[in-house]
Design a protein around this motif. Structure first.
Motif, PDB file in Angstrom:
ATOM      1  N   VAL A  90       1.844  -8.438   5.893  1.00  0.00           N
ATOM      2  CA  VAL A  90       1.573  -7.091   5.429  1.00  0.00           C
ATOM      3  C   VAL A  90       0.896  -7.164   4.070  1.00  0.00           C
ATOM      4  O   VAL A  90       1.537  -7.328   3.054  1.00  0.00           O
ATOM      5  CB  VAL A  90       2.873  -6.271   5.342  1.00  0.00           C
ATOM      6  CG1 VAL A  90       2.577  -4.849   4.916  1.00  0.00           C
ATOM      7  CG2 VAL A  90       3.577  -6.287   6.679  1.00  0.00           C
ATOM      8  N   TYR A  91      -0.423  -7.115   4.066  1.00  0.00           N
ATOM      9  CA  TYR A  91      -1.104  -7.183   2.778  1.00  0.00           C
ATOM     10  C   TYR A  91      -1.677  -5.852   2.353  1.00  0.00           C
ATOM     11  O   TYR A  91      -2.041  -5.659   1.218  1.00  0.00           O
ATOM     12  CB  TYR A  91      -2.166  -8.284   2.753  1.00  0.00           C
ATOM     13  CG  TYR A  91      -3.456  -7.915   3.407  1.00  0.00           C
ATOM     14  CD1 TYR A  91      -4.508  -7.410   2.656  1.00  0.00           C
ATOM     15  CD2 TYR A  91      -3.623  -8.062   4.771  1.00  0.00           C
ATOM     16  CE1 TYR A  91      -5.692  -7.058   3.254  1.00  0.00           C
ATOM     17  CE2 TYR A  91      -4.799  -7.718   5.362  1.00  0.00           C
ATOM     18  CZ  TYR A  91      -5.840  -7.219   4.619  1.00  0.00           C
ATOM     19  OH  TYR A  91      -7.012  -6.868   5.209  1.00  0.00           O
ATOM     20  N   ILE A  92      -1.772  -4.899   3.300  1.00  0.00           N
ATOM     21  CA  ILE A  92      -2.167  -3.572   2.833  1.00  0.00           C
ATOM     22  C   ILE A  92      -0.924  -2.698   2.826  1.00  0.00           C
ATOM     23  O   ILE A  92      -0.011  -2.894   3.630  1.00  0.00           O
ATOM     24  CB  ILE A  92      -3.293  -2.921   3.678  1.00  0.00           C
ATOM     25  CG1 ILE A  92      -2.897  -2.757   5.141  1.00  0.00           C
ATOM     26  CG2 ILE A  92      -4.580  -3.660   3.534  1.00  0.00           C
ATOM     27  CD1 ILE A  92      -3.834  -1.853   5.917  1.00  0.00           C
ATOM     28  N   ASP A  93      -0.908  -1.759   1.920  1.00  0.00           N
ATOM     29  CA  ASP A  93       0.228  -0.871   1.813  1.00  0.00           C
ATOM     30  C   ASP A  93       0.075   0.221   2.866  1.00  0.00           C
ATOM     31  O   ASP A  93      -0.885   0.988   2.825  1.00  0.00           O
ATOM     32  CB  ASP A  93       0.216  -0.277   0.394  1.00  0.00           C
ATOM     33  CG  ASP A  93       1.263   0.798   0.224  1.00  0.00           C
ATOM     34  OD1 ASP A  93       2.185   0.844   1.061  1.00  0.00           O
ATOM     35  OD2 ASP A  93       1.153   1.570  -0.740  1.00  0.00           O
ATOM     36  N   PRO A  94       0.987   0.250   3.837  1.00  0.00           N
ATOM     37  CA  PRO A  94       0.827   1.262   4.869  1.00  0.00           C
ATOM     38  C   PRO A  94       0.982   2.666   4.284  1.00  0.00           C
ATOM     39  O   PRO A  94       0.607   3.645   4.893  1.00  0.00           O
ATOM     40  CB  PRO A  94       1.951   0.950   5.855  1.00  0.00           C
ATOM     41  CG  PRO A  94       2.956   0.171   5.083  1.00  0.00           C
ATOM     42  CD  PRO A  94       2.216  -0.536   4.002  1.00  0.00           C
ATOM     43  N   GLY A  95       1.496   2.750   3.066  1.00  0.00           N
ATOM     44  CA  GLY A  95       1.660   4.048   2.430  1.00  0.00           C
ATOM     45  C   GLY A  95       3.056   4.559   2.656  1.00  0.00           C
ATOM     46  O   GLY A  95       3.564   4.534   3.773  1.00  0.00           O
ATOM     47  N   SER A  96       3.649   4.999   1.574  1.00  0.00           N
ATOM     48  CA  SER A  96       4.992   5.538   1.692  1.00  0.00           C
ATOM     49  C   SER A  96       4.939   6.718   2.647  1.00  0.00           C
ATOM     50  O   SER A  96       4.134   7.613   2.476  1.00  0.00           O
ATOM     51  CB  SER A  96       5.477   6.003   0.327  1.00  0.00           C
ATOM     52  OG  SER A  96       4.642   5.498  -0.687  1.00  0.00           O
ATOM     53  N   ILE A 141      -0.265  -0.138  11.126  1.00  0.00           N
ATOM     54  CA  ILE A 141      -0.199  -0.346   9.671  1.00  0.00           C
ATOM     55  C   ILE A 141      -1.450   0.144   8.945  1.00  0.00           C
ATOM     56  O   ILE A 141      -1.402   0.539   7.787  1.00  0.00           O
ATOM     57  CB  ILE A 141       0.087  -1.834   9.354  1.00  0.00           C
ATOM     58  CG1 ILE A 141       0.457  -1.960   7.883  1.00  0.00           C
ATOM     59  CG2 ILE A 141      -1.056  -2.745   9.735  1.00  0.00           C
ATOM     60  CD1 ILE A 141       1.112  -3.224   7.516  1.00  0.00           C
ATOM     61  N   ARG A 178      -3.251   4.791   7.590  1.00  0.00           N
ATOM     62  CA  ARG A 178      -3.651   5.503   6.378  1.00  0.00           C
ATOM     63  C   ARG A 178      -5.005   4.984   5.877  1.00  0.00           C
ATOM     64  O   ARG A 178      -5.867   5.761   5.469  1.00  0.00           O
ATOM     65  CB  ARG A 178      -2.604   5.377   5.275  1.00  0.00           C
ATOM     66  CG  ARG A 178      -2.963   6.312   4.110  1.00  0.00           C
ATOM     67  CD  ARG A 178      -1.966   6.291   2.992  1.00  0.00           C
ATOM     68  NE  ARG A 178      -2.045   5.045   2.261  1.00  0.00           N
ATOM     69  CZ  ARG A 178      -1.486   4.874   1.059  1.00  0.00           C
ATOM     70  NH1 ARG A 178      -0.803   5.846   0.505  1.00  0.00           N
ATOM     71  NH2 ARG A 178      -1.584   3.721   0.447  1.00  0.00           N
TER      72      ARG A 178
END
Lengths: 56, 462
Positions: free
Chosen positions: A6-12, B150, B153
């Motif tokens: 997981v290197y991108i932030d899926p976003g809170s 994932i 967004r």
């Protein structure tokens, strides 16, 4: 268990909103499919005519 | 220590799965051990082959050697080389739209092979031999049905946001993508979209609701306990696809797109210009790459392309480039890259250390540049001194074909109406001395039916 990178932030909240969105879309597409089905009953005849003319 | 130096590509630092590097002028992609399982499955599942066959993904050769000497090395790939890298803030509306649809199509295709896209950014897509193609073969990982997408967004911020904003504002807004190069934040998009978009169910869900939850909910709610399924993901994709397909930028009469219609009334002028250029092309052969600066709707780019010259067709007018994009897509033209560039401010270098995305000038070095009916727009329209214009062009090319438009020309008279004529230095002799600092004049001709002159110049050896 898969090792996910997981290197991108899926976003809170993006996962949560995705679950809600997908659920709403399930309902939207359910009714759309019914509508399309009813529509297809009434438009079936002209469609068959098209099928007889593959070059069109 | 190996004698050859290995350069990590500055844009390839984010993803731990691997990286791009250059060795002896050749670009490679290293796959790291950490990504082994996903990469092997990508090949074994037939996903790679299927996508390459469809021309959706760039093909690569596998190199057996560990070229970096890195401990994390698992595999080395040598992808097909791209002739020119362009960025989404240089793309026209329909190109970005097609890139969005390609991303979704690739996502669906990979799901069918039990894989999923782990990122969704337009920087993973490039224009290559007349087609949009996905270039990151490390973006695919094994699909776990219970986990939401994932990159959802990221997709909404990078593709959907700019497309929706352009659609509703009826304005080409590619420059917003330069300002928000990592994607336009959902909250920004939400606040800029008209209120009525809340009544469009798909826009409401992907933007308005999405933005609301992104702000309100703490990161603890990462969806570990949200039930998800493949069916749900496919619904999400179908909704995005349906929404994006309907978006369009209204055609507007732009400043220059009717230029050729008007110029075609002066047929001898255009025809003569074409004949001269064709003759000079023979003279300076071989020309492999060209840049048409101020391409308008690409008349002369098409001439270059017909001679099998890889041509960058650039103009500041988004409508012209959008029209050209649609035309070359329709005709399957392979040699033209259509991009939006304003030569008074070509794309800067951006990103981490300002190295991640190169400036237009750094990316562009061609055998021949065409600057036809352009100089007066820069010198008079934008007040740029002739010396600075000459300096810009010498950075881009070895040969230059440039048209000088004298002050008594109708077009300049039109530009000067209601504007004080402060352009006393705008004279052919000053133009020549500015350009002769860098170039030698090989040929000169006056174009029939006008007072304009056209020059063939060669850059002086440094």
């Amino acid at each position: 268990m898969l090792h996910h990178l997981v290197y991108i932030d899926p976003g809170s909240g993006s996962f949560l909103v995705q679950a809600i969105t997908a659920a709403v879309l399930g309902v939207v597409f359910f009714f759309r499919n019914i509508r399309m089905y009813i529509k297809s009953i009434f438009t079936r005849t002209p469609k068959k005519q098209d099928d007889n003319n593959p070059s069109a | 220590m190996p004698a050859t130096i290995i350069h990590h590509h500055p844009s390839s630092y984010r993803d731990p799965s691997g990286f791009i590097f250059e060795k002896n002028g050749i670009l490679y992609r290293q796959v790291n051990t950490i990504f082994k399982e996903h990469f092997d499955f990508f090949i074994a599942s037939g996903c790679y082959e299927k996508l390459v066959k469809k021309d959706w993904l760039i093909a690569h050769e596998t190199v057996t050697e560990n070229l970096t000497g890195d401990e994390q090395w698992y595999a080395t790939l040598k992808p097909e080389r791209l002739s020119f890298i362009s960025y989404p803030y240089e793309w026209s509306f329909d190109m970005l739209k097609d890139a969005a649809l390609l991303t979704l199509a690739i996502l669906k295709e990979s799901l069918a092979s039990g894989m999923i896209l782990k990122d969704a950014t337009p920087y993973n897509i490039q224009w290559h031999t007349g087609k949009l193609v996905f270039i990151d073969s490390l973006s695919f990982e094994k699909y776990d049905e219970t986990v939401p997408w994932i990159a959802y967004r990221q997709f909404c911020e990078n593709f959907l946001s700019p497309l929706l904003l352009a659609h509703y504002s009826r304005m080409p807004l590619q420059e917003m993508m330069l300002a928000y190069s990592e994607g336009i934040p959902l909250a920004v998009t939400k606040s800029l979209l008209p209120w009525r978009t809340k009544f469009s169910i798909h826009t409401y869900l992907h933007i308005h609701l999405h933005a609301k939850y992104s702000i309100k909910n703490p990161s603890s709610q990462t969806g570990k306990n949200t039930a998800f399924s493949k069916k749900k993901l496919l619904n999400l994709v179908a909704s995005l696809e349906g929404l994006i397909t309907k978006l369009k930028l209204p055609e507007s009469k732009s400043t220059w797109s009717d230029y050729y219609d008007e110029a075609s009334q002066r047929t001898d002028y255009l025809e003569h210009k074409r004949t001269i250029i064709q003759r000079w092309l023979e003279k300076i052969k071989p020309v492999a790459t060209a840049a048409d600066l101020g391409a308008n709707t690409g008349e002369f780019s098409k001439l270059m392309a017909s001679k099998n010259i890889q041509t960058i067709a650039s103009d500041f007018d988004p409508n012209c480039i959008n029209a050209l994009y649609n035309e070359i897509k329709k005709n399957g033209e392979k040699n033209i890259v259509p991009i939006i560039i304003d030569f008074s401010k070509p794309s800067p270098a951006i990103g981490v250390n300002n190295e991640e995305r190169d400036s237009f000038i750094k990316r562009t070095h061609v055998d021949l540049a065409l600057a036809l009916a352009l100089i007066h727009h820069l010198a008079i329209g934008k007040n740029i001194p002739l010396e600075k214009i000459a300096d810009l062009f010498q950075k881009l090319c070895n040969y230059l074909i440039i048209e000088f438009v004298p002050k008594q020309d109708e077009k300049i008279k039109l530009m000067l109406t209601g504007k004080k004529d402060i352009y006393t230095a705008y004279k052919e002799e000053n133009f020549l001395s500015a350009f002769q600092q860098y170039f030698s004049v090989l040929e000169k001709e006056t174009i029939a039916g006008s007072e304009r002159t056209i020059y063939l110049m060669k850059k002086n050896e440094a």
